[in-house]
Motif scaffolding. Structure first.
Motif, short mmCIF file in Angstrom:
data_model
loop_
_atom_site.label_atom_id
_atom_site.label_comp_id
_atom_site.label_asym_id
_atom_site.label_seq_id
_atom_site.Cartn_x
_atom_site.Cartn_y
_atom_site.Cartn_z
N ARG A 118 -10.57 31.97 48.03
CA ARG A 118 -9.35 31.28 47.60
C ARG A 118 -9.20 31.31 46.08
N HIS A 119 -10.31 31.20 45.34
CA HIS A 119 -10.25 31.28 43.88
C HIS A 119 -9.68 32.63 43.48
N ARG A 120 -10.19 33.69 44.08
CA ARG A 120 -9.71 35.04 43.79
C ARG A 120 -8.21 35.17 44.10
N GLU A 121 -7.79 34.66 45.28
CA GLU A 121 -6.39 34.73 45.68
C GLU A 121 -5.48 33.96 44.71
N LEU A 122 -5.90 32.77 44.34
CA LEU A 122 -5.09 31.95 43.45
C LEU A 122 -5.03 32.54 42.04
N ARG B 113 -17.02 20.88 38.82
CA ARG B 113 -18.19 21.60 38.31
C ARG B 113 -18.87 22.38 39.44
N GLN B 114 -19.04 21.75 40.61
CA GLN B 114 -19.66 22.44 41.75
C GLN B 114 -18.81 23.61 42.20
N LEU B 115 -17.50 23.44 42.19
CA LEU B 115 -16.60 24.55 42.56
C LEU B 115 -16.76 25.70 41.57
N ARG B 116 -16.80 25.40 40.28
CA ARG B 116 -16.99 26.45 39.26
C ARG B 116 -18.32 27.18 39.47
N ARG B 117 -19.36 26.42 39.79
CA ARG B 117 -20.68 27.03 39.97
C ARG B 117 -20.70 27.98 41.17
N HIS C 167 -2.51 31.56 38.87
CA HIS C 167 -2.89 30.17 38.63
C HIS C 167 -4.07 30.10 37.66
N ARG C 168 -4.11 29.04 36.89
CA ARG C 168 -5.22 28.80 35.96
C ARG C 168 -6.28 27.96 36.65
N ASN C 169 -7.50 28.05 36.16
CA ASN C 169 -8.61 27.36 36.80
C ASN C 169 -8.39 25.86 36.95
N GLU C 170 -7.82 25.21 35.96
CA GLU C 170 -7.62 23.75 36.06
C GLU C 170 -6.82 23.41 37.32
N ARG C 171 -5.80 24.18 37.61
CA ARG C 171 -4.99 23.97 38.82
C ARG C 171 -5.78 24.40 40.06
N ILE C 172 -6.52 25.50 39.95
CA ILE C 172 -7.26 26.03 41.10
C ILE C 172 -8.27 25.01 41.61
N TRP C 173 -8.99 24.34 40.72
CA TRP C 173 -10.02 23.38 41.17
C TRP C 173 -9.36 22.25 41.96
N THR C 174 -8.18 21.82 41.53
CA THR C 174 -7.47 20.75 42.23
C THR C 174 -7.03 21.23 43.62
#
Length: 89
Positions: free
Chosen positions: A46-50, A81-85, A55-62
């Motif tokens: 999903r991170h890759r798709e977004l 933080r866990q999502l980023r890791r 989309h920017r990471n700040e929005r992606i984590w939400t």
């Protein structure tokens, strides 16, 4: 391990939707495969798709945190933080 869809579930889907049994089996198998992703696989995909959608990471984590809460088999609640890791190691 047998990864074919449970016959009882296939019969239920076929009966409740009017789909032929073979089609219902494919649908059930597809849904099972979709939800068999681990939390880590889901977050990375999903991170890759977004990201590809701009989309920017700040929005992606939400977005990811909200989506994980809605998964049929609830993933543990993860911090940004866990999502980023998971994504970046």
């Amino acid at each position: 391990m047998d990864r074919s869809p449970p016959a009882e579930l296939v019969r239920h889907v076929a009966g409740s939707t009017g789909l032929p049994v073979r089609t219902a089996a494919r649908v059930v198998a597809d849904v099972m495969a979709y939800f068999s992703e681990t939390t880590e696989e889901y977050v990375r995909r999903r991170h890759r798709e977004l990201k590809q959608r701009g989309h920017r990471n700040e929005r992606i984590w939400t977005v990811l945190a909200a989506e994980l809460e809605q998964r049929p088999v609830a993933a543990p609640q993860l911090t940004r933080r866990q999502l980023r890791r998971i994504v970046y190691g």
